[in-house]
Design an enzyme around this catalytic site. Structure first.
Site, PDB file in Angstrom:
ATOM      1  N   SER A 128       2.576  -4.125  -2.344  1.00  0.00           N
ATOM      2  CA  SER A 128       1.229  -4.483  -1.949  1.00  0.00           C
ATOM      3  C   SER A 128       0.302  -3.285  -1.692  1.00  0.00           C
ATOM      4  CB  SER A 128       1.295  -5.321  -0.670  1.00  0.00           C
ATOM      5  OG  SER A 128       1.830  -4.581   0.399  1.00  0.00           O
TER       6      SER A 128
ATOM      7  N   SER B 178       6.698  -2.213  -0.810  1.00  0.00           N
ATOM      8  CA  SER B 178       5.253  -2.094  -1.042  1.00  0.00           C
ATOM      9  C   SER B 178       4.698  -0.681  -1.142  1.00  0.00           C
ATOM     10  CB  SER B 178       4.486  -2.852   0.033  1.00  0.00           C
ATOM     11  OG  SER B 178       4.405  -4.200  -0.336  1.00  0.00           O
TER      12      SER B 178
ATOM     13  N   LYS C  74      -4.389   2.370   3.769  1.00  0.00           N
ATOM     14  CA  LYS C  74      -4.244   0.954   3.410  1.00  0.00           C
ATOM     15  C   LYS C  74      -4.970   0.092   4.434  1.00  0.00           C
ATOM     16  CE  LYS C  74      -0.509  -2.339   2.224  1.00  0.00           C
ATOM     17  NZ  LYS C  74       0.959  -2.485   2.099  1.00  0.00           N
TER      18      LYS C  74
END
Ligand code: GLN
Length: 484
Positions: A148, A172, A73
């Protein structure tokens, strides 16, 4: 999957270089459609893969994760690689150091394919808040991936990576895992070092793995977890080889289902959830209804504590220390103009005005307000007190049962654009996941079924939450479910 690939590498049925190249090929074919990646790190990946191949040729031992391609990420720093947090304010930011988790993955010789898309600074539930455009769900391109950590979930679901890392502040990792039909684990707060993670809300953030199987998540977790001098909140408790605890046996384990999570649940989701309970029972687990009475305050509590920490953490992006700096916009006006010598304050204001997106600005303003003198006690302090009550709920229930089980999300992946104008609906997407962050307990999402939506079948996740630092417990329970 990791074990199989590991055997193939060891037995020289495939080289790490070939495996890595195959994944880049897949990315180049698939990613233009789904946009899971923001940056590819081909050189870095192939260099490591060559080293792994050399080791194998020399007959040396390699780690289980060595040579296995994964994705990171883009709010986790990889040295000398662009790290944007999907924000314009960090558009040109090159991380000077590896996050602790990256340092450890490199020691294992895992392959890093690139950096994945996310909601700006991890704020969102659909990856639509990325400054670089949304990631699309690989199972239905009209739908969101969740967020996210949307890029990390999509990369795994689309077969563009074997494993990935996400971060989870309020769901997330788990919510996108549920939307994409993969497994995602948020470890206990403190299990994994946050050093090198671009902070969102420091008392809630945790880094964790996503993968196609529970075992693969366990393998990645074992490599990234453990005490760290660079993060005082990383717990000193001994780290484990979580993959060694997956015996597939949950007979006699007590699973608590909190009644608060079933109120108003969508009937189709309820059906899948009930079926999954039957499956747990058939494996010998005992299901018990329990109560977490302060659940109704969780969302409000989270949306007070999280923005407060956000406003404080994001103060550092001021145009001086990191990334973007806007101080030349008005410089081309004539020389004697009063605009030539721009003040420091103007630089701060213009940089933040231009660099941050709407959602981020909204949360900074909310948080600044909640922390301001005269309001602090009424908002922030009160929210902290309720957080303690929520944690106590978990403590009491986890004395009576081994795990708490709920759906991961109250819905399947929604359509792109469906909730962008309605923040409350967007925030409600995390209603079942934020409590684990507030309480600090570990939680895993794994696929338990799917719902027909138009032409497609969209997946749904079940969530197991466990006692503090009992990752092996929830991993084993989810693994038992998965293999049976
Ligand atoms: N969707 C939640 C939020 O927007 C959670 C985000 C996260 O876990 N990083 O705050």
């Amino acid at each position: 999957m990791i074990r199989e690939l590991h055997e193939k590498l060891k037995n020289q049925k495939i080289t790490a270089v070939k495996l890595t190249q195959d994944y880049f090929e897949k990315i180049k074919k698939t990613d233009p459609k789904i946009q899971a990646f923001l940056t590819l790190t081909e050189d870095l990946a192939l260099k490591e893969a060559k080293l792994v191949d050399k080791k194998i040729k020399r007959g040396e031992e390699i780690d289980l994760l060595a040579g296995i391609p994964g994705a990171i990420k883009d709010n986790i720093c990889v040295a000398n690689v662009r790290t944007t947090a999907a924000s314009k304010i960090l558009d040109n930011y090159i991380a000077p150091d590896d996050a602790t988790v990256i340092d450890r993955l490199k020691k294992s010789q895992a392959i890093i394919l690139g950096k994945t898309n996310l909601d700006e600074f991890a704020m969102g539930s659909s990856t639509e808040n990325s400054a670089y455009g949304p990631t699309r769900n690989p199972l239905d391109n009209e739908r969101v991936v969740g967020g996210s950590s949307g890029g990390s979930a999509a990369a795994v679901a689309a077969g563009e990576a074997v494993w990935s890392l996400g971060s989870d502040t309020g769901g997330s990792i788990r919510q996108p895992a549920s939307f994409c039909g993969v497994v995602g684990l948020k470890p206990t707060y403190g299990r994994v070092s946050r050093s090198g993670l671009i902070a969102m809300a420091s008392s809630l953030d945790q880094i964790g793995p996503l993968a196609n199987s529970v075992e693969d998540c366990a393998i990645v977790l074992s490599r990234i977890a453990g005490e760290d001098l660079l993060d005082a909140t990383a717990a000193q408790s001994a780290n484990k080889r979580y993959e060694d605890y997956l015996n597939g046996d949950i007979a006699g384990k007590k699973i608590g289902v909190p009644t608060e999570y079933l109120d108003g649940l969508d009937p189709e989701i309820r059906k899948i959830f009930d079926k999954s309970l039957e499956k747990f029972e058939s494996l010998g687990a005992k299901i018990k209804l329990v109560s977490l009475p302060h659940t109704q305050y969780a969302l409000a509590t989270y949306y007070m504590i999280m923005p407060s920490e956000v406003s404080s953490n994001l103060a550092r992006f001021d145009g001086v220390k990191f990334g973007l700096r806007i101080n030349d916009k008005k410089d081309d006006v004539e020389e004697n103009s009063e605009n030539v010598n721009r003040s420091l304050l103007e630089t701060y204001m213009d940089t933040r005005h231009y660099g941050f997106g709407r959602e981020v600005k909204k949360r900074i303003m909310l948080g600044t307000f909640a922390l301001s003198s005269g309001y602090y006690d009424a908002y922030y302090l009160k929210a902290q007190k309720i957080r303690t009550l929520i944690k106590k709920d978990f403590q009491e229930v986890l004395e009576k049962v081994d795990y708490i089980y709920t759906p991961t999300t109250p819905e399947i992946a929604f359509k792109l654009g469906e909730k962008t104008q309605d923040p409350l609906q967007m925030y409600l997407s995390d209603i079942y996941t934020i409590t684990a962050n507030l309480a600090g307990v570990p939680a895993i999402s794994f696929p338990i079924g799917s719902i027909k939506a138009g032409e497609k079948n969209m997946p749904l996740g079940g969530q197991l939450m466990g006692k503090w630092f009992d990752e092996e417990g929830i991993l084993n329970a989810a693994h038992s479910y998965e293999i049976n």
